[in-house]
Scaffold this motif. Sequence first.
Motif, short mmCIF file in Angstrom:
data_model
loop_
_atom_site.label_atom_id
_atom_site.label_comp_id
_atom_site.label_asym_id
_atom_site.label_seq_id
_atom_site.Cartn_x
_atom_site.Cartn_y
_atom_site.Cartn_z
N TYR A 152 15.13 -0.80 -7.33
CA TYR A 152 15.62 -2.11 -8.21
C TYR A 152 14.12 -3.32 -7.36
N SER A 153 13.23 -3.45 -7.33
CA SER A 153 12.94 -4.48 -6.65
C SER A 153 11.28 -5.46 -8.10
N PRO A 154 11.53 -6.48 -8.47
CA PRO A 154 11.18 -6.55 -9.78
C PRO A 154 10.46 -7.99 -9.19
N THR A 155 9.80 -8.53 -8.01
CA THR A 155 9.29 -9.34 -7.03
C THR A 155 8.07 -9.15 -7.67
N GLU A 156 6.99 -10.06 -8.07
CA GLU A 156 5.84 -9.86 -8.23
C GLU A 156 4.83 -10.93 -7.36
N PHE A 157 3.98 -9.81 -6.95
CA PHE A 157 3.77 -10.43 -5.59
C PHE A 157 2.19 -10.74 -5.31
N VAL A 158 2.03 -12.35 -5.60
CA VAL A 158 0.87 -13.00 -6.17
C VAL A 158 0.08 -13.17 -4.28
N PHE A 159 -0.69 -12.34 -3.95
CA PHE A 159 -1.62 -11.97 -2.40
C PHE A 159 -3.08 -12.20 -2.89
N GLY A 160 -3.19 -13.11 -1.99
CA GLY A 160 -4.35 -13.71 -1.37
C GLY A 160 -4.77 -14.88 -0.77
N LYS A 161 -6.25 -15.41 -0.75
CA LYS A 161 -6.61 -16.91 -0.43
C LYS A 161 -6.60 -17.72 -1.39
N ASN A 162 -6.08 -18.53 -1.29
CA ASN A 162 -5.44 -20.07 -1.98
C ASN A 162 -4.03 -19.58 -3.34
N THR A 163 -3.91 -18.77 -3.02
CA THR A 163 -2.74 -18.34 -4.28
C THR A 163 -1.15 -19.48 -4.77
N GLU A 164 -1.54 -20.66 -3.23
CA GLU A 164 -0.29 -21.18 -3.58
C GLU A 164 -0.50 -21.88 -4.55
N SER A 165 -2.10 -22.58 -5.12
CA SER A 165 -2.36 -23.30 -5.85
C SER A 165 -1.89 -22.78 -7.45
N MET A 202 1.87 -15.29 -1.34
CA MET A 202 1.39 -14.81 -0.11
C MET A 202 -0.07 -15.03 0.38
N ASN A 203 -0.78 -16.16 0.71
CA ASN A 203 -1.83 -16.41 1.53
C ASN A 203 -1.98 -15.88 2.87
N PRO A 204 -2.23 -15.34 3.63
CA PRO A 204 -2.30 -14.78 4.58
C PRO A 204 -3.54 -15.46 5.89
N GLU A 205 -4.12 -16.95 5.04
CA GLU A 205 -4.36 -17.74 6.06
C GLU A 205 -3.83 -18.86 5.78
N LEU A 206 -2.67 -18.89 6.07
CA LEU A 206 -1.00 -19.81 6.05
C LEU A 206 -0.49 -19.10 7.15
N THR A 207 -1.49 -18.38 7.77
CA THR A 207 -0.38 -17.42 9.50
C THR A 207 -1.26 -17.64 10.56
N TYR A 208 -2.60 -18.06 9.82
CA TYR A 208 -3.86 -18.11 11.44
C TYR A 208 -3.09 -18.93 12.51
N THR A 209 -2.44 -20.06 11.80
CA THR A 209 -2.02 -21.09 13.31
C THR A 209 -0.52 -20.83 14.44
N GLU A 263 -7.62 -14.96 13.67
CA GLU A 263 -8.02 -15.18 12.16
C GLU A 263 -8.76 -15.01 11.83
N ASP A 264 -8.49 -13.58 12.18
CA ASP A 264 -9.12 -12.84 11.36
C ASP A 264 -8.06 -12.47 10.08
N TYR A 265 -9.32 -12.29 8.74
CA TYR A 265 -8.17 -12.36 7.16
C TYR A 265 -7.44 -11.30 6.99
N ASP A 266 -8.02 -9.39 7.46
CA ASP A 266 -7.80 -8.22 7.17
C ASP A 266 -6.59 -8.34 7.72
N THR A 267 -6.50 -8.48 8.81
CA THR A 267 -5.96 -7.97 9.76
C THR A 267 -3.91 -9.22 9.61
N ARG A 268 -4.74 -10.40 9.42
CA ARG A 268 -3.67 -11.47 9.24
C ARG A 268 -2.74 -10.16 7.74
N ALA A 269 -3.64 -9.85 6.36
CA ALA A 269 -3.26 -10.08 5.64
C ALA A 269 -2.59 -8.31 5.24
N ASN A 270 -2.52 -7.12 6.42
CA ASN A 270 -2.33 -6.27 6.58
C ASN A 270 -0.61 -6.66 7.67
#
Length: 391
Positions: A7-20, A177-184, A238-245
Amino acid sequence: MNNFVFYSPTEFVFGKNTESRTGELIRKYDAYKVMIVYGGGSVVRSGLLQRVEAALQAEGVEYIELGGIQPNPTDPKVYEGIDLARRERVDFMLAVGGGSVIDTAKAIAAGVVYDGDFWDFYAGKAKVQKALKVGVVLTIPAAGSEGSGNTVITKVDGLQKLSLRAPEVLRPVFAVMNPELTYTLPPYQTACGIADMMVHIMERYFTNTQGVEISDRLCEGTLTAIIKEAYKVKQNPEDYDTRANIMWCGTIAHNGTCGVGCEEDWASHFLEHEVSALYGVTHGAGLAVIVPAWMTFMATHNPKKIAQFAHRVFAVPESDDLEEMALTGVSRLKHFFRYIGLPVTFGELGIEHPDIDLLVKKLHEHKGELVGNYVKLNKEYSKEIFELACK
């Protein structure tokens, strides 16, 4: 393969600027007043908290805030949050941060609508029947709490670090989930997160359940991907695809996907919980010490799955000597952990003389006479694993 309910009903909103989109997502659940839960100053300094506030304001969502959540979260903040939420009539929890923040928000969500002490849930005295809805803006990929119904809290009195599973009511309804937030993120924190997500998979992978080839391959593939991306993120943070994966791996590792149909183990987590409760170390770093010790013990007690892990994940050549294969796999795992900057012994963790007798005592007080499933650990076995973690 065992019977299972997934049972996994979470809606995942993934990508750049998604916090908006946070305000828009909360509006879907008819929230009247939100409690934003966050940790230290990083979400403030980065401007993330301000952007989340702006997203809520744009949708006309009222909110209050509870900051200051620390790593290895403890019960005083939960009690504070419950009191504040009741006083302000909060009806939705929004965690902005990593696992500690999310776990605290879940504990508050369950405690607000419960007449007794929220710790009853963690102590096994009561079952969570209802809770406020929880949403997440993830900043640290590690615990996987954004996609699970699990939460871990430490009770300061007695240093009891206990977990709670309530997937029917405590899985977040959405996770931004915005991978850019993990750069730092500092390299050490990134590495600790990688260890945590790897062990979440391994707790499911090291099973005696037969006929689980699909789960095995999901586990092995995700582990292989994490290891590959870990090498890459060390070279280019700061490689986006790496952080995203890496971010998505953390979710997959703990949302239940990798363990369906399996009897899971979780002894390594329970062993480590006593270490971080007593010594305050980072959970992922503690796991990097405990898991190789646990695997070394298993190489002589139940080597089959450890040897399979060694071959399929770390390319150890197949052999009739399963114990030797397993130990070679442990050696390669320890090398990997050290490469990404993690300790693999108590000494490297900064604990020169761990109180092993106390660790064993507290483990079995909290988890019973036998711990885990791959090989059920009695006090003698637990002590041996803690001793192996010293070497």
